[in-house]
Design a protein around this motif. Sequence first.
Motif, PDB file in Angstrom:
ATOM      1  N   LEU A 187       0.738  -1.324  -0.064  1.00  0.00           N
ATOM      2  CA  LEU A 187      -0.173   0.084   0.015  1.00  0.00           C
ATOM      3  C   LEU A 187       0.916   1.235  -0.093  1.00  0.00           C
ATOM      4  O   LEU A 187       0.418   2.120  -0.675  1.00  0.00           O
ATOM      5  N   SER A 188       2.136   1.291   0.563  1.00  0.00           N
ATOM      6  CA  SER A 188       2.853   2.374   0.658  1.00  0.00           C
ATOM      7  C   SER A 188       3.541   2.758  -0.579  1.00  0.00           C
ATOM      8  O   SER A 188       4.197   3.840  -0.942  1.00  0.00           O
ATOM      9  N   LEU A 189       3.375   1.870  -1.560  1.00  0.00           N
ATOM     10  CA  LEU A 189       4.033   1.853  -2.977  1.00  0.00           C
ATOM     11  C   LEU A 189       3.034   2.476  -3.913  1.00  0.00           C
ATOM     12  O   LEU A 189       3.403   2.957  -5.147  1.00  0.00           O
ATOM     13  N   LEU A 190       1.552   2.805  -3.600  1.00  0.00           N
ATOM     14  CA  LEU A 190       0.600   3.197  -4.479  1.00  0.00           C
ATOM     15  C   LEU A 190       0.483   4.654  -4.670  1.00  0.00           C
ATOM     16  O   LEU A 190       0.745   5.496  -3.588  1.00  0.00           O
ATOM     17  N   CYS A 191       0.415   5.185  -5.610  1.00  0.00           N
ATOM     18  CA  CYS A 191      -0.045   6.578  -5.794  1.00  0.00           C
ATOM     19  C   CYS A 191      -1.628   6.852  -5.983  1.00  0.00           C
ATOM     20  O   CYS A 191      -1.678   8.082  -6.108  1.00  0.00           O
ATOM     21  N   SER A 192      -2.126   5.886  -6.131  1.00  0.00           N
ATOM     22  CA  SER A 192      -3.718   6.138  -6.169  1.00  0.00           C
ATOM     23  C   SER A 192      -4.361   6.381  -4.571  1.00  0.00           C
ATOM     24  O   SER A 192      -3.507   6.229  -3.895  1.00  0.00           O
ATOM     25  N   ASN A 193      -5.506   6.629  -4.836  1.00  0.00           N
ATOM     26  CA  ASN A 193      -5.922   6.888  -3.490  1.00  0.00           C
ATOM     27  C   ASN A 193      -6.055   5.640  -2.773  1.00  0.00           C
ATOM     28  O   ASN A 193      -7.131   4.677  -3.376  1.00  0.00           O
ATOM     29  N   THR A 194      -5.864   5.291  -1.584  1.00  0.00           N
ATOM     30  CA  THR A 194      -5.913   3.949  -0.913  1.00  0.00           C
ATOM     31  C   THR A 194      -6.804   3.961   0.287  1.00  0.00           C
ATOM     32  O   THR A 194      -6.925   3.124   1.078  1.00  0.00           O
ATOM     33  N   HIS A 195      -7.628   4.954   0.200  1.00  0.00           N
ATOM     34  CA  HIS A 195      -8.522   5.103   1.404  1.00  0.00           C
ATOM     35  C   HIS A 195      -9.557   3.622   1.309  1.00  0.00           C
ATOM     36  O   HIS A 195      -9.628   3.269   2.331  1.00  0.00           O
ATOM     37  N   GLU A 196      -9.880   3.519   0.015  1.00  0.00           N
ATOM     38  CA  GLU A 196     -11.080   2.489   0.008  1.00  0.00           C
ATOM     39  C   GLU A 196     -10.288   1.214   0.448  1.00  0.00           C
ATOM     40  O   GLU A 196     -10.793   0.542   1.191  1.00  0.00           O
ATOM     41  N   ILE A 197      -9.096   0.888  -0.406  1.00  0.00           N
ATOM     42  CA  ILE A 197      -8.318  -0.561   0.127  1.00  0.00           C
ATOM     43  C   ILE A 197      -8.081  -0.752   1.546  1.00  0.00           C
ATOM     44  O   ILE A 197      -8.317  -1.664   2.121  1.00  0.00           O
ATOM     45  N   LYS A 198      -7.614   0.516   1.986  1.00  0.00           N
ATOM     46  CA  LYS A 198      -7.001   0.270   3.594  1.00  0.00           C
ATOM     47  C   LYS A 198      -8.404   0.309   4.218  1.00  0.00           C
ATOM     48  O   LYS A 198      -8.303  -0.485   5.381  1.00  0.00           O
ATOM     49  N   LEU A 199      -9.622   0.703   3.969  1.00  0.00           N
ATOM     50  CA  LEU A 199     -10.769   0.550   4.692  1.00  0.00           C
ATOM     51  C   LEU A 199     -11.388  -0.947   4.614  1.00  0.00           C
ATOM     52  O   LEU A 199     -11.559  -1.516   5.663  1.00  0.00           O
ATOM     53  N   ILE A 200     -11.271  -1.543   3.333  1.00  0.00           N
ATOM     54  CA  ILE A 200     -11.461  -2.993   3.176  1.00  0.00           C
ATOM     55  C   ILE A 200     -10.770  -3.919   4.158  1.00  0.00           C
ATOM     56  O   ILE A 200     -11.186  -4.694   4.512  1.00  0.00           O
ATOM     57  N   ILE A 201      -9.333  -3.411   3.978  1.00  0.00           N
ATOM     58  CA  ILE A 201      -8.282  -4.442   4.828  1.00  0.00           C
ATOM     59  C   ILE A 201      -8.745  -4.345   6.093  1.00  0.00           C
ATOM     60  O   ILE A 201      -8.740  -5.342   7.076  1.00  0.00           O
ATOM     61  N   LEU A 202      -9.123  -3.090   6.636  1.00  0.00           N
ATOM     62  CA  LEU A 202      -9.233  -2.869   8.069  1.00  0.00           C
ATOM     63  C   LEU A 202     -10.397  -3.745   8.551  1.00  0.00           C
ATOM     64  O   LEU A 202     -10.533  -4.291   9.674  1.00  0.00           O
ATOM     65  N   ILE A 203     -11.438  -3.407   7.936  1.00  0.00           N
ATOM     66  CA  ILE A 203     -12.724  -4.127   8.230  1.00  0.00           C
ATOM     67  C   ILE A 203     -12.676  -5.653   8.350  1.00  0.00           C
ATOM     68  O   ILE A 203     -13.118  -6.348   9.133  1.00  0.00           O
ATOM     69  N   LEU A 204     -12.247  -6.235   6.861  1.00  0.00           N
ATOM     70  CA  LEU A 204     -11.922  -7.556   7.077  1.00  0.00           C
ATOM     71  C   LEU A 204     -11.152  -8.164   8.225  1.00  0.00           C
ATOM     72  O   LEU A 204     -11.284  -9.291   8.614  1.00  0.00           O
ATOM     73  N   ALA A 205      -9.897  -7.258   8.343  1.00  0.00           N
ATOM     74  CA  ALA A 205      -9.024  -8.030   9.176  1.00  0.00           C
ATOM     75  C   ALA A 205      -9.716  -7.869  10.587  1.00  0.00           C
ATOM     76  O   ALA A 205      -9.474  -8.938  11.443  1.00  0.00           O
ATOM     77  N   ALA A 206     -10.448  -6.963  11.161  1.00  0.00           N
ATOM     78  CA  ALA A 206     -10.965  -6.803  12.411  1.00  0.00           C
ATOM     79  C   ALA A 206     -12.100  -7.845  12.395  1.00  0.00           C
ATOM     80  O   ALA A 206     -12.365  -8.555  13.424  1.00  0.00           O
ATOM     81  N   PHE A 207     -12.889  -8.151  11.234  1.00  0.00           N
ATOM     82  CA  PHE A 207     -14.151  -9.195  11.527  1.00  0.00           C
ATOM     83  C   PHE A 207     -13.403 -10.591  11.545  1.00  0.00           C
ATOM     84  O   PHE A 207     -13.989 -11.132  12.429  1.00  0.00           O
ATOM     85  N   ASP A 208     -12.345 -10.917  10.883  1.00  0.00           N
ATOM     86  CA  ASP A 208     -11.757 -12.335  10.909  1.00  0.00           C
ATOM     87  C   ASP A 208     -11.097 -12.349  12.273  1.00  0.00           C
ATOM     88  O   ASP A 208     -11.453 -13.698  12.840  1.00  0.00           O
ATOM     89  N   LEU A 209     -10.476 -11.556  12.632  1.00  0.00           N
ATOM     90  CA  LEU A 209      -9.745 -11.675  13.893  1.00  0.00           C
ATOM     91  C   LEU A 209     -10.681 -11.924  15.097  1.00  0.00           C
ATOM     92  O   LEU A 209     -10.671 -12.725  15.983  1.00  0.00           O
ATOM     93  N   ILE A 210     -11.589 -10.641  15.214  1.00  0.00           N
ATOM     94  CA  ILE A 210     -12.585 -10.788  16.398  1.00  0.00           C
ATOM     95  C   ILE A 210     -13.660 -12.119  16.307  1.00  0.00           C
ATOM     96  O   ILE A 210     -13.844 -12.596  17.168  1.00  0.00           O
TER      97      ILE A 210
END
Length: 346
Positions: free
Chosen positions: A185-208
């Motif tokens: 994600l740190s190498l992307l020039c595009s707007n990463t807000h959406e993919i960061k939010l998707i990863i955060l939601i999925l990771a939180a759901f899976d872990l919790i």
Amino acid sequence: MDKHNLTVLNEFILTGVTDRPELQAPLFGLFLIIYMISVVSNLGMVILTKIDSSLQTPMYFFLRHLAITDFGYSTAVGPKMLINFVVNENTISYYFCAIQLAIFILFINSEFFILSAMSYDRYVAICNPLLYTVIMSQKTCWVLVATPYLYSTFVSLLITIKIFNLSFCGYNVISHFYCDGVPLLSLLCSNTHEIKLIILILAAFDLISSFLMVLVSYLLILAAILRMNSAEGRNKAFSTCGSHLTVVVVFYGTLTFMYLQPKSSDSFDTDKLVSVFYTLVIPMLNPLIYSLRNKDMKYALQRTLGQLCNIFSQSSLYHMIHIHYIMCFKLFPVCLQRVEQAQKHR
């Protein structure tokens, strides 16, 4: 190089585990040994729980799939990491990076829910022993395993496609020893807000969600054990859950430490060490924990090895080797005597 110049990337450069040359050879040897033990023990677990008649129970069915997931994500990372120790430039192609990320997410995510399914299996075995075979039917077991695989495939493809459909900058150095989502994600020039939010939601759901299933199962198991009048029954119940509980504590403890550690200048190095632990060490430990603490596994391994020895001893190859060895043993003194006689004639 300007990080904001958009470039079509053909490959990435992995920084590896360490940049200290004097540690390359020792770490390569150490990780090679760990990975080989992991491969042999996990594949051995899969084969043993498949062919041994005494291990055809739901517990060993889940254990087999735990070994498959351990083998899957350790093999997604291990071989490439080992190769990078012995090559001058730690490069990985654009498409292989995407494949590595997808396979890693698939198996590491599946492990969360397989561990949850195993805890539910232990709950049914201890709290409802009379209905165990009815509740944990073959159909139920397959549903509890197939669902995580299908869900994890969806998550894996979603994250990988989202990341690799975005635009990368010209800078192609990944600060890790494999293609992980956060360093990419740190190498992307595009707007990463959406993919960061998707990863955060999925990771939180899976872990919790997976951890809550494990926690609830073990709280109910603990309550059932405390109600037991027999000390022998309590000890048997604890021993039944001991191996799985050890694996759960190690797995979730490692991930919790990684995500909750305070961020600092050394956080990337710490992340690498923790990543090495859960990508290589944990897949090696899991089958060892189950085999060393489980009498059924020990007996099954002894029976299987005994059968293999019997098959080998009855094979034509064995007889050929045996005859060849005897002939060499008998002819060696004769040959030695002829050599001595030839030397005397000279």
